[in-house]
Scaffold this active site. Sequence first.
Site, short mmCIF file in Angstrom:
data_model
loop_
_atom_site.label_atom_id
_atom_site.label_comp_id
_atom_site.label_asym_id
_atom_site.label_seq_id
_atom_site.Cartn_x
_atom_site.Cartn_y
_atom_site.Cartn_z
N GLY A 31 0.87 -1.18 0.00
CA GLY A 31 0.00 0.00 0.00
C GLY A 31 0.90 1.21 0.00
N LEU A 32 1.16 1.73 -1.20
CA LEU A 32 2.19 2.79 -1.31
C LEU A 32 1.59 4.11 -1.74
CD1 LEU A 32 4.99 0.59 -2.94
CD2 LEU A 32 4.78 1.28 -0.54
N MET A 87 0.61 7.55 2.74
CA MET A 87 1.20 7.10 4.01
C MET A 87 2.23 5.99 3.81
SD MET A 87 0.06 8.97 6.41
CE MET A 87 0.37 8.15 7.96
N ASN A 103 2.47 -2.80 -4.05
CA ASN A 103 1.22 -2.07 -4.17
C ASN A 103 0.33 -2.84 -5.14
OD1 ASN A 103 -0.09 0.59 -3.37
ND2 ASN A 103 -0.42 0.60 -5.59
N ALA A 154 -8.89 1.48 4.81
CA ALA A 154 -9.49 0.70 5.90
C ALA A 154 -10.74 -0.02 5.40
CB ALA A 154 -9.83 1.64 7.05
N ASN A 195 -6.17 3.31 9.24
CA ASN A 195 -7.14 3.76 10.25
C ASN A 195 -8.26 2.74 10.36
OD1 ASN A 195 -6.05 6.14 11.24
ND2 ASN A 195 -6.92 7.39 9.58
N SER A 208 -0.05 8.34 13.25
CA SER A 208 -0.52 9.70 12.99
C SER A 208 0.63 10.60 12.60
CB SER A 208 -1.23 10.28 14.21
OG SER A 208 -1.62 11.62 13.90
N LYS A 238 -6.02 5.48 18.49
CA LYS A 238 -5.87 6.31 17.28
C LYS A 238 -7.22 6.91 16.88
CE LYS A 238 -4.02 8.22 13.61
NZ LYS A 238 -4.88 8.40 12.51
N HIS A 287 -7.81 9.70 19.18
CA HIS A 287 -6.89 10.76 18.73
C HIS A 287 -7.55 11.55 17.60
CE1 HIS A 287 -4.07 12.11 15.60
NE2 HIS A 287 -3.16 12.32 16.54
N ASN A 288 -8.10 10.83 16.63
CA ASN A 288 -8.74 11.52 15.51
C ASN A 288 -9.98 12.29 15.97
OD1 ASN A 288 -6.77 10.27 13.99
ND2 ASN A 288 -8.15 9.71 12.34
N GLU A 346 -8.76 15.35 17.31
CA GLU A 346 -8.34 16.16 16.14
C GLU A 346 -9.56 16.90 15.55
OE1 GLU A 346 -5.81 13.87 13.35
OE2 GLU A 346 -7.27 14.37 11.81
N LYS A 391 -13.82 10.93 6.90
CA LYS A 391 -13.64 9.55 6.44
C LYS A 391 -14.15 8.52 7.45
CE LYS A 391 -9.99 10.25 3.11
NZ LYS A 391 -8.54 10.42 2.96
N1 LIG Z 1 -3.67 10.15 4.63
C1 LIG Z 1 -3.45 10.36 5.93
O1 LIG Z 1 -3.16 11.47 6.39
C2 LIG Z 1 -3.54 9.21 6.89
C3 LIG Z 1 -4.07 7.98 6.51
N2 LIG Z 1 -4.10 6.96 7.40
C4 LIG Z 1 -4.60 5.65 7.00
O2 LIG Z 1 -3.55 4.96 6.33
C5 LIG Z 1 -4.07 4.13 5.28
C6 LIG Z 1 -3.47 4.58 3.97
O3 LIG Z 1 -3.83 5.92 3.75
P1 LIG Z 1 -3.43 6.73 2.44
O4 LIG Z 1 -1.97 6.58 2.22
O5 LIG Z 1 -4.02 8.08 2.58
O6 LIG Z 1 -4.08 5.90 1.26
P2 LIG Z 1 -5.61 5.61 0.91
O7 LIG Z 1 -6.42 5.46 2.14
O8 LIG Z 1 -6.04 6.60 -0.11
O9 LIG Z 1 -5.49 4.16 0.23
C7 LIG Z 1 -4.85 3.99 -1.02
C8 LIG Z 1 -4.05 2.71 -1.03
O10 LIG Z 1 -4.89 1.57 -0.76
C9 LIG Z 1 -4.70 0.62 -1.81
N3 LIG Z 1 -5.92 -0.15 -1.97
C10 LIG Z 1 -7.19 0.30 -2.04
N4 LIG Z 1 -8.05 -0.72 -2.17
C11 LIG Z 1 -7.32 -1.85 -2.19
C12 LIG Z 1 -7.61 -3.23 -2.31
N5 LIG Z 1 -8.87 -3.64 -2.41
N6 LIG Z 1 -6.61 -4.12 -2.30
C13 LIG Z 1 -5.33 -3.71 -2.19
N7 LIG Z 1 -4.97 -2.40 -2.06
C14 LIG Z 1 -5.94 -1.50 -2.08
C15 LIG Z 1 -4.39 1.47 -3.01
O11 LIG Z 1 -3.82 0.69 -4.03
P3 LIG Z 1 -3.89 1.20 -5.56
O12 LIG Z 1 -2.76 2.17 -5.73
O13 LIG Z 1 -3.70 -0.04 -6.36
O14 LIG Z 1 -5.22 1.83 -5.77
C16 LIG Z 1 -3.42 2.46 -2.38
O15 LIG Z 1 -2.16 1.90 -2.20
C17 LIG Z 1 -5.59 4.29 5.36
O16 LIG Z 1 -6.13 3.29 6.15
C18 LIG Z 1 -5.77 5.64 6.02
O17 LIG Z 1 -7.00 5.77 6.69
C19 LIG Z 1 -3.61 7.08 8.66
C20 LIG Z 1 -3.08 8.25 9.08
C21 LIG Z 1 -3.03 9.43 8.25
O1 LIG Z 2 -5.81 9.88 10.46
C1 LIG Z 2 -5.64 10.95 9.92
C2 LIG Z 2 -4.99 12.07 10.63
O2 LIG Z 2 -4.69 11.73 11.95
C3 LIG Z 2 -6.17 11.12 8.52
O3 LIG Z 2 -5.68 12.26 7.90
C4 LIG Z 2 -7.67 11.07 8.48
O4 LIG Z 2 -8.06 10.94 7.14
C5 LIG Z 2 -8.29 12.31 9.05
O5 LIG Z 2 -9.67 12.12 9.20
P1 LIG Z 2 -10.77 12.81 8.24
O6 LIG Z 2 -10.33 12.51 6.81
O7 LIG Z 2 -12.05 12.16 8.62
O8 LIG Z 2 -10.73 14.30 8.54
#
Ligand SMILES: NC(=O)C1=CN([C@@H]2O[C@H](COP(=O)(O)OP(=O)(O)OC[C@H]3O[C@@H](n4cnc5c(N)ncnc54)[C@H](OP(=O)(O)O)[C@@H]3O)[C@@H](O)[C@H]2O)C=CC1
Ligand SMILES: O=C(CO)[C@H](O)[C@H](O)COP(=O)(O)O
Length: 487
Positions: free
Chosen positions: A20-21, A24, A43, A87, A113, A139, A193, A196-197, A200, A271
């Site tokens: 998952g690239l 994050m 990925n 998630a 998350n 986070s 977490k 925490h959110n 937030e 989200k």
């Molecule tokens: N963004 C943020 O600030 C934060 C996010 N998080 C959590 O971290 C996780 C990753 O977040 P983020 O980096 O924003 O990415 P996203 O939540 O946007 O997820 C995208 C990633 O998930 C993969 N994916 C989606 N569906 C599937 C599937 N069915 N099978 C396999 N891979 C899949 C995608 O692959 P593909 O490229 O092939 O589509 C891509 O790598 C999430 O759970 C998020 O809630 C936690 C803290 C902060």
């Molecule tokens: O986990 C996080 C920060 O700590 C993510 O950025 C999360 O997506 C924030 O929540 P929302 O998108 O519902 O505002």
Amino acid sequence: MASQQNPESTSNLAQIGVTGLAVMGSNLARNLARHGYTVALHNRSIAKTDALLENHGDEGTFIRTESMADFVAALERPRRALIMVKAGDATDSVIEELADLMEPGDVIIDGGNSLYTDTIRREAAMSKRGLNFVGTGISGGEEGALNGPSIMPGGPAEAYESLGPLLESISAHVDGTPCCTHIGPNGSGHFVKMVHNGIEYADMQLIGEAYDLMRKALTMSTDEIADVFRQWNSGDLESYLVEITAEVLAQKDAETGKPLIDVIVDEAGQKGTGRWTVKSALDLGIPTTGIAEAVFARALSSSRDQRTAARDLASGKLAGAPTDRDRFVADINAALYASKVVAYAQGFDQIRAGSAEYDWNVDPGALATIWRGGCIIRAKFLNRIVDAYRDDPDLPSLLLAPYFREAVSAGLDSWRRVVATASTMGIPVPAFASSLSYYDGLRAERLPAALTQGLRDFFGAHTYKRVDKPGSFHTLWGEQTRTEVEV
Ligand SMILES: NC(=O)C1=CN([C@@H]2O[C@H](COP(=O)(O)OP(=O)(O)OC[C@H]3O[C@@H](n4cnc5c(N)ncnc54)[C@H](OP(=O)(O)O)[C@@H]3O)[C@@H](O)[C@H]2O)C=CC1
Ligand SMILES: O=C(CO)[C@H](O)[C@H](O)COP(=O)(O)O
């Protein structure tokens, strides 16, 4: 499978893999590689893997993999795979794929998350297969993932023993202490977490209300408000969110030259973690009113059709603006600080209740310690929370810690003025107002709940307790003689 060799590595295998690239996962993989770990990359679609290698492949040693089987084969034993995907169902399907390829003793880390009840279920299922499952909150967003996030791992203590040093090394550090610690068993890491959110959400809503008051009550310009937040960030309110608020407000739109904030549609997305926090709080019976108001405020903001239809609703006679601008700005500062303390107090109450419900034994002081850096809610005053729990680990409420008791008391008149002024000017401040009501409710000697009990007993024979003797009672309401029945 193509690999780039780590000169320090003793094998061709990776110490950890990230699947998952997106934002994050890619930044955590880079963070790990920058710390000298060989990182296997995977990925679902190869484009993200290749983009990471093309743009940052020189930052450390990565192993590029296309299939999940190659990914697992690229890992040193016991294997450690960090999942950073969406998630929910996506996480379940990636866990299944990994588990089918892994062997007893291997470790699956879910850093997304995820809902904590999903984590409890997954941990139990993986444990039956001999796999260690670590559900961890992470986070810090994009920047934190790359330079040091706050990490909240749950799961088996044995898994943390081997995984902890790695996670601690890539986490943020404050005064030499890593912002990562073992939270407790199964879903505990994702539970904290989630809260925490929730905090937030409350913090951002309170900041939004402070901004709105300066804008509408004091008709200050966006640049002036940005300056105020910048100043606040060098005082008691010093925090990441206050710091970036100044930056967001100072940003100009490249197309129109206007403050960008004025070009952004006023509908807040979400989200799910805030909503989960409130649902859990309802189940646990913990009044996290600040977080709930923040979730509902986002929902109201997104009710575009209703808001459009309601635009001409009467306002009643509105009061004029405060005459002393500097004093009112100082009042808002105090209201923000006090309401923020309430949000954290409520969040820590929920964590204590969740910990008791699930037998997690979460240490609130240790949690406050790892929230001091790396995470979105990092704030100077978390040091005070650490102190408060060190002095009294069983503190009934953060509001009762001597420091916070005094700090809130000092700002109380300001807090009341802000809520009263907002109300008479017709400016919505749901989080400021509900936090103040919570505070007044908490300190009230007697609440109207007695009347609620009377009404419940009247219509449903639900019984009530008396102030002067033990037991449960039901009244034959309206009867002249013998009106009480002990139940
Ligand atoms: N963004 C943020 O600030 C934060 C996010 N998080 C959590 O971290 C996780 C990753 O977040 P983020 O980096 O924003 O990415 P996203 O939540 O946007 O997820 C995208 C990633 O998930 C993969 N994916 C989606 N569906 C599937 C599937 N069915 N099978 C396999 N891979 C899949 C995608 O692959 P593909 O490229 O092939 O589509 C891509 O790598 C999430 O759970 C998020 O809630 C936690 C803290 C902060
Ligand atoms: O986990 C996080 C920060 O700590 C993510 O950025 C999360 O997506 C924030 O929540 P929302 O998108 O519902 O505002």
